[in-house]
Design an enzyme around this catalytic site. Structure first.
Site, PDB file in Angstrom:
ATOM      1  N   HIS A 185      -4.108  -9.002   2.775  1.00  0.00           N
ATOM      2  CA  HIS A 185      -5.564  -9.049   2.866  1.00  0.00           C
ATOM      3  C   HIS A 185      -5.990 -10.118   3.863  1.00  0.00           C
ATOM      4  CE1 HIS A 185      -5.357  -7.083  -1.195  1.00  0.00           C
ATOM      5  NE2 HIS A 185      -6.344  -6.393  -0.654  1.00  0.00           N
ATOM      6  N   ARG A 190      -1.625  -1.256  -6.926  1.00  0.00           N
ATOM      7  CA  ARG A 190      -1.854  -2.404  -6.032  1.00  0.00           C
ATOM      8  C   ARG A 190      -2.724  -3.446  -6.720  1.00  0.00           C
ATOM      9  NH1 ARG A 190      -1.686  -4.445  -0.789  1.00  0.00           N
ATOM     10  NH2 ARG A 190      -3.672  -4.878   0.254  1.00  0.00           N
ATOM     11  N   ARG A 211       0.837  -1.199   0.000  1.00  0.00           N
ATOM     12  CA  ARG A 211       0.000   0.000   0.000  1.00  0.00           C
ATOM     13  C   ARG A 211       0.876   1.254   0.000  1.00  0.00           C
ATOM     14  NH1 ARG A 211      -2.203  -3.496   3.947  1.00  0.00           N
ATOM     15  NH2 ARG A 211      -4.318  -4.252   3.460  1.00  0.00           N
ATOM     16  N   HIS A 231      -3.145   4.012  -6.457  1.00  0.00           N
ATOM     17  CA  HIS A 231      -3.672   2.810  -5.810  1.00  0.00           C
ATOM     18  C   HIS A 231      -3.951   1.698  -6.818  1.00  0.00           C
ATOM     19  CE1 HIS A 231      -5.274   0.689  -2.357  1.00  0.00           C
ATOM     20  NE2 HIS A 231      -6.365   0.388  -3.041  1.00  0.00           N
TER      21      HIS A 231
END
Length: 339
Positions: A317, A294, A211, A291
């Site tokens: 995750h 990712r 991230r 983003h």
């Protein structure tokens, strides 16, 4: 009972005195408004549901937002992003409201206007910040409200999960736009970016699926190039994680300059956003965000790590449903696997 006095200015002052309750006074343009307010306050006292709104009357939402930004936000993970969202709220008409006048109707109007400019996902995140600020003011700063007005709202529906990936030729154009170089032709001028950390952070993002906050918080003390790993002691989901590095990620990190503050990428979130946005415009990538890297990285890693448990361990995750939102296989690649 309430008493009413007309001042020289023509305004009416209403005063309420009840044993066991703080004295209340408020001024109004008309006597009828003063009487209506007094009836409402006395009714709450009689019913035992009185809320002392004196601090709420003294403070505007702007005052509370600024206090939260300066005192609370620096203690949060992702505080830099939260600060940006609070600063955005400070520019709105909503910030002018007294806390006692802040209502679900006023917030709904702000939401409607905001949705004309940004995505529903952005608005949902800003609503969450607003709710946190109001809750903090209620619990810690003496701002007494009957309830948090945000709780009365129905949030905008969450938009479709983004599935934007780098198409053929786009990665090359993006890297070119992030590389400092001279323009071709007789007239020479600088192109790309001179910031030596922008291109490396983009490469490492694609190689690791880390991230943005994890990348910007990464320290050299937690990088082990010989083992090809980086250790993240505190991630978004509250757990530590060790991320494996590809050979390309290792080579990129080895070639980077070192900052004396120990950060691998000593860049502010805003500087990164501006540089990346400019590069996307130059590279003609259209609607592409940092983003999205990712998403790109997770999809690439999934081809190398078909075991979803291993893949989730790399990406961080905890919920496989969220992992699915980041995995966007290309149909042509799946067709090749089918034979």
């Amino acid at each position: 009972m309430a008493t009413f006095t007309q001042r020289k200015s023509g305004w009416w002052q209403a005063k309420i005195r009840r044993k066991g309750y703080p004295d209340q006074s408020r001024s109004f343009k008309t006597l009828s408004d003063a009487e209506e307010w007094a009836r409402s306050e006395e009714s709450e006292i009689d019913k035992g549901i009185y809320v002392d709104r004196r601090e709420a009357d003294k403070n505007t939402l702007r005052t509370i937002l600024e206090k939260y930004r300066d005192e609370v936000t620096p203690t949060h993970k992702g505080g830099d992003i939260e600060k940006i969202r609070i600063n955005a709220l400070l520019t709105t008409d909503l910030a002018r409201y007294k806390m006692s006048s802040l209502s679900a109707i006023a917030i709904s109007s702000w939401i409607a206007e905001r949705l004309k400019k940004v995505s529903s996902g952005t608005v949902r995140r800003e609503i969450n910040v607003l709710s946190q600020v109001i809750s903090k003011a209620q619990k810690s700063w003496g701002i007494r409200l009957a309830e948090n007005p945000v709780a009365l709202l129905e949030k905008p529906k969450e938009g479709r999960a983004r599935d934007r990936r780098l198409e053929e030729g786009e990665e090359v154009r993006l890297f070119q736009a992030l590389t400092d170089h001279e323009s071709p032709g007789e007239k020479k001028y600088r192109q790309g970016t001179r910031n030596p950390w922008i291109l490396p952070i983009v490469i490492v993002a694609i190689e690791t699926a880390m991230r943005r906050g994890e990348l910007l918080g990464l320290r050299w003390a937690n990088v082990n190039l010989s083992r090809q790993t980086v250790f993240l002691p505190d991630t978004k989901n509250g757990e530590s994680r060790t991320v494996p590095l590809s050979k390309k990620a290792v080579a990129t990190l080895e070639a980077m300059p070192r900052s004396i503050d120990g950060l691998v990428f000593p860049i502010s979130p805003n500087a990164l956003k501006k540089a990346f946005t400019r590069a996307c415009v130059t590279a003609e990538l259209g609607d592409f965000h940092f983003h999205d890297l990712r998403h790109e990285a997770t999809s690439r890693l999934a081809d190398k790590l078909p075991n979803v448990i291993e893949l989730a361990a790399v990406t961080g995750h905890k919920d496989l449903r969220m992992l699915k939102r980041y995995y966007h296989p290309r149909a042509e690649n799946l067709a090749k696997k089918l034979g």
